[in-house]
Write a protein that holds these residues in place. Structure first.
Motif, PDB file in Angstrom:
ATOM      1  N   ARG A 179       2.720 -14.164   4.193  1.00  0.00           N
ATOM      2  CA  ARG A 179       3.269 -13.380   5.294  1.00  0.00           C
ATOM      3  C   ARG A 179       2.666 -11.987   5.228  1.00  0.00           C
ATOM      4  NH1 ARG A 179       9.511 -11.492   6.082  1.00  0.00           N
ATOM      5  NH2 ARG A 179       9.126 -10.196   7.911  1.00  0.00           N
ATOM      6  N   VAL A 180       2.258 -11.447   6.350  1.00  0.00           N
ATOM      7  CA  VAL A 180       1.724 -10.093   6.389  1.00  0.00           C
ATOM      8  C   VAL A 180       2.691  -9.216   7.171  1.00  0.00           C
ATOM      9  CG1 VAL A 180      -0.639 -10.941   6.216  1.00  0.00           C
ATOM     10  CG2 VAL A 180       0.307 -10.434   8.475  1.00  0.00           C
ATOM     11  N   HIS A 181       2.668  -7.922   6.842  1.00  0.00           N
ATOM     12  CA  HIS A 181       3.567  -6.993   7.529  1.00  0.00           C
ATOM     13  C   HIS A 181       2.972  -5.598   7.526  1.00  0.00           C
ATOM     14  CE1 HIS A 181       7.311  -5.103   8.839  1.00  0.00           C
ATOM     15  NE2 HIS A 181       7.037  -4.163   7.950  1.00  0.00           N
ATOM     16  N   THR A 182       2.875  -5.015   8.678  1.00  0.00           N
ATOM     17  CA  THR A 182       2.598  -3.597   8.842  1.00  0.00           C
ATOM     18  C   THR A 182       3.397  -3.176  10.058  1.00  0.00           C
ATOM     19  OG1 THR A 182       0.764  -3.703  10.413  1.00  0.00           O
ATOM     20  CG2 THR A 182       0.192  -3.899   8.062  1.00  0.00           C
ATOM     21  N   HIS A 183       3.327  -1.928  10.388  1.00  0.00           N
ATOM     22  CA  HIS A 183       3.960  -1.494  11.623  1.00  0.00           C
ATOM     23  C   HIS A 183       2.898  -1.441  12.712  1.00  0.00           C
ATOM     24  CE1 HIS A 183       7.928  -0.828   9.860  1.00  0.00           C
ATOM     25  NE2 HIS A 183       7.219  -0.646   8.746  1.00  0.00           N
ATOM     26  N   ARG A 184       3.118  -0.687  13.735  1.00  0.00           N
ATOM     27  CA  ARG A 184       2.301  -0.708  14.947  1.00  0.00           C
ATOM     28  C   ARG A 184       0.812  -0.455  14.728  1.00  0.00           C
ATOM     29  NH1 ARG A 184       3.256   3.745  19.233  1.00  0.00           N
ATOM     30  NH2 ARG A 184       4.570   4.347  17.491  1.00  0.00           N
ATOM     31  N   LEU A 185       0.427   0.324  13.726  1.00  0.00           N
ATOM     32  CA  LEU A 185      -0.979   0.681  13.548  1.00  0.00           C
ATOM     33  C   LEU A 185      -1.787  -0.375  12.795  1.00  0.00           C
ATOM     34  CD1 LEU A 185      -0.667   4.502  12.786  1.00  0.00           C
ATOM     35  CD2 LEU A 185      -0.820   3.324  14.984  1.00  0.00           C
ATOM     36  N   HIS A 221       1.450   8.697   7.500  1.00  0.00           N
ATOM     37  CA  HIS A 221       1.512   8.470   6.055  1.00  0.00           C
ATOM     38  C   HIS A 221       2.248   7.158   5.782  1.00  0.00           C
ATOM     39  CE1 HIS A 221       0.118  12.533   4.843  1.00  0.00           C
ATOM     40  NE2 HIS A 221       0.511  12.809   6.087  1.00  0.00           N
ATOM     41  N   ILE A 222       1.688   6.367   4.883  1.00  0.00           N
ATOM     42  CA  ILE A 222       2.291   5.096   4.497  1.00  0.00           C
ATOM     43  C   ILE A 222       2.769   5.207   3.060  1.00  0.00           C
ATOM     44  CG2 ILE A 222       1.860   2.637   4.112  1.00  0.00           C
ATOM     45  CD1 ILE A 222      -0.304   2.813   6.232  1.00  0.00           C
ATOM     46  N   SER A 232       0.852  -1.191   0.000  1.00  0.00           N
ATOM     47  CA  SER A 232       0.000   0.000   0.000  1.00  0.00           C
ATOM     48  C   SER A 232       0.886   1.239   0.000  1.00  0.00           C
ATOM     49  CB  SER A 232      -0.884  -0.003   1.249  1.00  0.00           C
ATOM     50  OG  SER A 232      -1.568   1.217   1.372  1.00  0.00           O
ATOM     51  N   VAL A 233       0.568   2.178  -0.872  1.00  0.00           N
ATOM     52  CA  VAL A 233       1.298   3.455  -0.881  1.00  0.00           C
ATOM     53  C   VAL A 233       0.289   4.592  -0.842  1.00  0.00           C
ATOM     54  CG1 VAL A 233       3.341   2.572  -2.068  1.00  0.00           C
ATOM     55  CG2 VAL A 233       1.447   3.456  -3.407  1.00  0.00           C
ATOM     56  N   ASN A 234       0.724   5.708  -0.341  1.00  0.00           N
ATOM     57  CA  ASN A 234      -0.110   6.919  -0.276  1.00  0.00           C
ATOM     58  C   ASN A 234      -1.330   6.765   0.615  1.00  0.00           C
ATOM     59  OD1 ASN A 234       1.681   8.235  -2.028  1.00  0.00           O
ATOM     60  ND2 ASN A 234       0.629   7.391  -3.793  1.00  0.00           N
ATOM     61  N   THR A 235      -1.298   5.856   1.560  1.00  0.00           N
ATOM     62  CA  THR A 235      -2.382   5.721   2.526  1.00  0.00           C
ATOM     63  C   THR A 235      -2.120   6.681   3.677  1.00  0.00           C
ATOM     64  OG1 THR A 235      -2.750   3.398   1.966  1.00  0.00           O
ATOM     65  CG2 THR A 235      -3.542   4.127   4.117  1.00  0.00           C
ATOM     66  N   VAL A 236      -3.160   7.366   4.119  1.00  0.00           N
ATOM     67  CA  VAL A 236      -3.053   8.263   5.263  1.00  0.00           C
ATOM     68  C   VAL A 236      -3.979   7.751   6.356  1.00  0.00           C
ATOM     69  CG1 VAL A 236      -3.379  10.614   6.112  1.00  0.00           C
ATOM     70  CG2 VAL A 236      -2.511  10.229   3.792  1.00  0.00           C
ATOM     71  N   ILE A 237      -3.438   7.580   7.551  1.00  0.00           N
ATOM     72  CA  ILE A 237      -4.225   7.155   8.701  1.00  0.00           C
ATOM     73  C   ILE A 237      -4.453   8.390   9.571  1.00  0.00           C
ATOM     74  CG2 ILE A 237      -4.330   5.614  10.695  1.00  0.00           C
ATOM     75  CD1 ILE A 237      -2.213   3.869   9.179  1.00  0.00           C
ATOM     76  N   GLY A 257      -6.819   9.346  15.614  1.00  0.00           N
ATOM     77  CA  GLY A 257      -8.073   9.028  16.280  1.00  0.00           C
ATOM     78  C   GLY A 257      -9.044   8.172  15.488  1.00  0.00           C
ATOM     79  N   GLU A 258      -8.780   7.955  14.205  1.00  0.00           N
ATOM     80  CA  GLU A 258      -9.691   7.153  13.359  1.00  0.00           C
ATOM     81  C   GLU A 258      -9.582   5.686  13.772  1.00  0.00           C
ATOM     82  OE1 GLU A 258     -12.669   7.060  10.590  1.00  0.00           O
ATOM     83  OE2 GLU A 258     -11.534   8.850  11.120  1.00  0.00           O
ATOM     84  N   LYS A 259     -10.734   5.072  14.081  1.00  0.00           N
ATOM     85  CA  LYS A 259     -10.731   3.703  14.590  1.00  0.00           C
ATOM     86  C   LYS A 259     -10.379   2.671  13.517  1.00  0.00           C
ATOM     87  CE  LYS A 259     -13.368   0.509  17.388  1.00  0.00           C
ATOM     88  NZ  LYS A 259     -14.501   0.317  18.259  1.00  0.00           N
ATOM     89  N   VAL A 260     -10.948   2.810  12.311  1.00  0.00           N
ATOM     90  CA  VAL A 260     -10.711   1.838  11.239  1.00  0.00           C
ATOM     91  C   VAL A 260     -10.386   2.574   9.948  1.00  0.00           C
ATOM     92  CG1 VAL A 260     -11.723   0.000   9.835  1.00  0.00           C
ATOM     93  CG2 VAL A 260     -12.266   0.133  12.274  1.00  0.00           C
ATOM     94  N   VAL A 261      -9.245   2.245   9.359  1.00  0.00           N
ATOM     95  CA  VAL A 261      -8.840   2.788   8.060  1.00  0.00           C
ATOM     96  C   VAL A 261      -8.445   1.610   7.177  1.00  0.00           C
ATOM     97  CG1 VAL A 261      -7.208   4.267   6.835  1.00  0.00           C
ATOM     98  CG2 VAL A 261      -8.018   4.922   9.122  1.00  0.00           C
ATOM     99  N   ASP A 262      -9.137   1.447   6.036  1.00  0.00           N
ATOM    100  CA  ASP A 262      -8.837   0.359   5.109  1.00  0.00           C
ATOM    101  C   ASP A 262      -7.909   0.854   4.007  1.00  0.00           C
ATOM    102  OD1 ASP A 262     -10.572  -1.348   6.470  1.00  0.00           O
ATOM    103  OD2 ASP A 262     -12.278  -0.782   5.209  1.00  0.00           O
TER     104      ASP A 262
END
Length: 104
Positions: A37-43, A102-103, A6-11, A14-19
């Motif tokens: 295998r899945v990978h994201t950071h803390r969020l 920003h991702i 995923s690129v250009n994703t903004v979280i 305070g937003e509970k769910v962002v797809d």
């Protein structure tokens, strides 16, 4: 290995769910999937991957990215052929954050 990102994703803070949805037409030789295998950071909360063929969605795998980084076996073998669609949804949460994340 086949990487989807995923690129250009903004979280928002305070937003509970962002797809973040990702999809592409597969244009290579056949693949026979046996692990993912899945990978994201803390969020990151959950990542799900699918093969779409003739409008039918087949789950490749779903996992929390907060579990240990490892390859997990698929529940059922999945083959991917030329012109199938590979799709993924990454679910994030901005709860507890005070700034945008920003991702990509």
């Amino acid at each position: 290995m086949y990487l989807m990102m995923s690129v250009n994703t903004v979280i928002p803070p305070g937003e509970k769910v962002v797809d973040a949805d990702i999809a592409c037409h597969y244009k290579r030789f056949p693949m026979h999937l046996f692990a993912y295998r899945v990978h994201t950071h803390r969020l990151g909360k959950v990542v799900s991957g699918y093969r779409v063929r003739n409008g039918q969605w087949t789950l490749i795998g779903r996992q929390s990215p907060q579990l240990p980084q490892a390859f997990y076996p698929v529940q059922q073998p999945v083959d991917v052929s030329y012109d199938d669609i590979l799709a993924a949804r990454c679910v994030f949460s901005g709860e507890g954050r005070t700034t945008e994340t920003h991702i990509g």
